[in-house]
Design a protein around this motif. Structure first.
Motif, PDB file in Angstrom:
ATOM      1  N   LYS A 128      -3.715 -11.593  18.732  1.00  0.00           N
ATOM      2  CA  LYS A 128      -3.394 -10.422  17.921  1.00  0.00           C
ATOM      3  C   LYS A 128      -2.296 -10.773  16.904  1.00  0.00           C
ATOM      4  O   LYS A 128      -2.370 -10.402  15.730  1.00  0.00           O
ATOM      5  CB  LYS A 128      -2.945  -9.278  18.842  1.00  0.00           C
ATOM      6  N   ALA A 129      -1.298 -11.513  17.365  1.00  0.00           N
ATOM      7  CA  ALA A 129      -0.199 -11.889  16.459  1.00  0.00           C
ATOM      8  C   ALA A 129      -0.718 -12.786  15.331  1.00  0.00           C
ATOM      9  O   ALA A 129      -0.325 -12.631  14.174  1.00  0.00           O
ATOM     10  CB  ALA A 129       0.902 -12.595  17.244  1.00  0.00           C
ATOM     11  N   GLN A 152       0.730 -14.814   6.032  1.00  0.00           N
ATOM     12  CA  GLN A 152       1.614 -13.866   5.338  1.00  0.00           C
ATOM     13  C   GLN A 152       2.587 -13.248   6.320  1.00  0.00           C
ATOM     14  O   GLN A 152       2.163 -12.692   7.341  1.00  0.00           O
ATOM     15  CB  GLN A 152       0.776 -12.708   4.737  1.00  0.00           C
ATOM     16  N   GLY A 153       3.877 -13.299   5.995  1.00  0.00           N
ATOM     17  CA  GLY A 153       4.898 -12.686   6.850  1.00  0.00           C
ATOM     18  C   GLY A 153       4.586 -11.211   7.083  1.00  0.00           C
ATOM     19  O   GLY A 153       4.038 -10.543   6.206  1.00  0.00           O
ATOM     20  N   THR A 154       4.946 -10.726   8.259  1.00  0.00           N
ATOM     21  CA  THR A 154       4.627  -9.345   8.612  1.00  0.00           C
ATOM     22  C   THR A 154       5.557  -8.900   9.748  1.00  0.00           C
ATOM     23  O   THR A 154       6.463  -9.637  10.137  1.00  0.00           O
ATOM     24  CB  THR A 154       3.146  -9.239   9.050  1.00  0.00           C
ATOM     25  N   ASP A 181       9.049 -10.407  11.055  1.00  0.00           N
ATOM     26  CA  ASP A 181       9.947  -9.805  12.040  1.00  0.00           C
ATOM     27  C   ASP A 181       9.203  -9.765  13.365  1.00  0.00           C
ATOM     28  O   ASP A 181       8.127  -9.182  13.443  1.00  0.00           O
ATOM     29  CB  ASP A 181      10.259  -8.356  11.658  1.00  0.00           C
ATOM     30  N   ILE A 182       9.774 -10.376  14.390  1.00  0.00           N
ATOM     31  CA  ILE A 182       9.116 -10.345  15.713  1.00  0.00           C
ATOM     32  C   ILE A 182       9.975  -9.485  16.654  1.00  0.00           C
ATOM     33  O   ILE A 182      11.134  -9.821  16.903  1.00  0.00           O
ATOM     34  CB  ILE A 182       8.962 -11.766  16.304  1.00  0.00           C
ATOM     35  N   VAL A 215      12.035 -14.456  10.828  1.00  0.00           N
ATOM     36  CA  VAL A 215      11.612 -15.776  10.352  1.00  0.00           C
ATOM     37  C   VAL A 215      11.360 -15.694   8.854  1.00  0.00           C
ATOM     38  O   VAL A 215      10.452 -14.979   8.416  1.00  0.00           O
ATOM     39  CB  VAL A 215      10.297 -16.221  11.041  1.00  0.00           C
ATOM     40  N   ARG A 216      12.168 -16.391   8.082  1.00  0.00           N
ATOM     41  CA  ARG A 216      11.925 -16.436   6.639  1.00  0.00           C
ATOM     42  C   ARG A 216      11.060 -17.673   6.372  1.00  0.00           C
ATOM     43  O   ARG A 216      11.488 -18.798   6.658  1.00  0.00           O
ATOM     44  CB  ARG A 216      13.251 -16.494   5.879  1.00  0.00           C
TER      45      ARG A 216
END
Ligand code: UD1
Length: 417
Positions: A128-129, A152-154, A181-182, A215-216
């Motif tokens: 899912k992640a 893509q960051g999410t 962002d986790i 995480v950037r």
């Protein structure tokens, strides 16, 4: 198949050095796939699981060497993005290649891991992640086929805390475009150590040791060198070996802060502990008080020490309750411990352990890694001879455990099968 023969009821004494942490090393090995070049991991023990992961990386095209506890991994020619069934079925941790392969090649094909002796162990959170971060996932013929143009960051909120899913997501997110962002991330020390490794490679991860990781994404990473952290489960196993044999031993090269939950429970049993920066000396108690445990994610009591703690409770002065909320089926060791005349029953996923005066040696069978460790501990305490078969399980995760125990004075022999 090799066996251990233990003549128990003997005191241990001396000092033992803890090896590098298997569960920290396995994801870090796969993290090297995120870049091209040679990385070095220092303090790597010779364990079957680590050799198996080296094999997985070689199939992908990396060059892996392990000499005198230093592992070098050259990933320049890594280009095959598959972890085949033959390997994943032997070692679930192969799933750790999913994030790095996706991030580096935009593709990954990983055999779907099956169940194992400690339960069903799904990978839905990993998948899912990966989808949330931009991968397309298809399950076909028992394989996970993952692909993406660019990750893509999410924002990812895990429904459940998972060490594996947190590690895979971190390894995918470090090369994604933008920020990930986790939330509800695992806080296990092995995740902290992976974050250090990734940041040393040039990643930008904040929030280490918290459940919110930021995480950037960066354009590229570079190879690095890092010393692997000590194994907190090996540390715990030796502390429990001392407690169950009522012996004083010193455990060195460990990080006591990573074992706080166990140290607290050991004190409740009556053991005394002298804790230094990187070592712990345990002074035993003759009357072991019963202590209940419930396993939860770090910093609570680890599931990987549940079986070994249960071994100690079999000779406690009274009854204790043990519950594993991480892997509720993880009680394969109960029947084997009962063969040594322990009195354990399991109802509704909770074990009740009635302490007995002494255990008595018998033939038993190792069923999984930590269950085997529990049997070794019980064998060390039991009167008479205990023979443990199928000990290849223990070689997966403990660095020459019988040699370390022999150095402490234990009567344990490996019989080659
Ligand atoms: C890792 C460790 C293992 C340890 C476990 C818990 C390695 C190689 N293995 O395993 O030794 O016992 O952490 O500390 O480091 N879950 C899901 N869906 C998922 C993933 C997990 O439901 O996609 C559930 C599991 O069934 C379990 C819980 O989440 O109930 C935690 O599992 P997880 O932390 O993922 O364990 P692993 O990473 O497999």
């Amino acid at each position: 198949m090799d066996k251990f023969v233990i003549t128990g009821n003997k005191k241990l004494a001396g000092e033992i050095k803890i090896s590098g942490a298997k569960n920290a090393i396995l994801p870090i090995m796969t993290a090297t796939l995120l870049t091209s070049g040679k990385s070095e991991l220092i303090n790597v023990p010779q364990l079957i699981d680590i050799k198996m992961m080296a094999h997985v990386l070689r199939v992908i095209g990396a060059r892996v060497e392990l000499e005198k506890n230093v592992m070098s991994i050259e990933t320049e020619h890594a280009s095959f993005y598959e972890a085949p069934y033959e390997l994943v079925s032997k070692m679930r941790a192969s799933i750790y290649v999913l994030g790095p392969l996706l991030a580096r090649f935009g593709k990954a094909r990983v055999s779907f891991p099956g169940g194992c002796a400690i339960g069903t162990r799904p990978v839905d959170l990993h998948l899912k992640a990966m989808e949330q971060i931009g991968a397309k996932i298809e399950i076909e013929h028992g394989y996970i086929n993952a692909s993406c143009a660019k990750l893509q960051g999410t924002t990812i909120r895990f429904a459940k805390t998972s060490v594996g899913a947190t590690a895979n997501t971190l390894m995918a997110a470090v090369l994604a475009e933008g920020t990930t962002d986790i939330f509800n991330a695992a806080r296990e020390p092995e995740i902290g150590s992976l974050i250090d490794f990734l940041n040393n490679m040039g990643a930008k991860i904040k929030g280490r040791d918290t459940s919110h990781l930021i995480v950037r994404g960066v354009k590229e990473l570079h190879p690095t060198t890092q010393k692997m952290i000590p194994d907190r489960i090996e540390t715990g196993t030796f502390l429990l070996a001392a407690a169950i044999t009522k012996s004083k031993i010193k455990i060195s090269n460990c990080f006591p802060q990573n074992n706080q939950a166990l140290l607290d429970r050991l004190k409740q049993t009556g053991c005394e502990l002298v804790i230094d920066k990187e070592d712990i000396t345990i002074f035993p108690t003759n009357v072991i008080k019963p202590v209940d445990i419930v396993t939860y994610p770090f910093p609570d009591f680890p599931t990987d020490l549940q079986a070994q703690f249960m071994a100690l409770m079999t000779i406690a002065d009274g009854e204790s309750r043990i519950e594993d909320t991480i892997f509720p089926e993880r009680y394969m060791h109960v029947a084997e411990l009962n063969r040594l005349q322990a009195k354990i029953s399991v109802q509704n996923h909770v074990a009740s352990v009635k302490g007995v005066k002494e255990l008595s040696g018998a033939d038993v069978m190792a069923t999984d890694l930590r269950a085997s460790a529990a049997l070794v501990l019980a064998g060390l305490a039991a009167k008479g001879k205990t023979t443990i078969s199928r000990i290849y399980h223990i070689d997966r995760g403990y660095d020459r455990i019988e040699q370390k125990l022999q150095r402490l004075g234990a009567d344990i022999k490996r019989i080659k099968g």
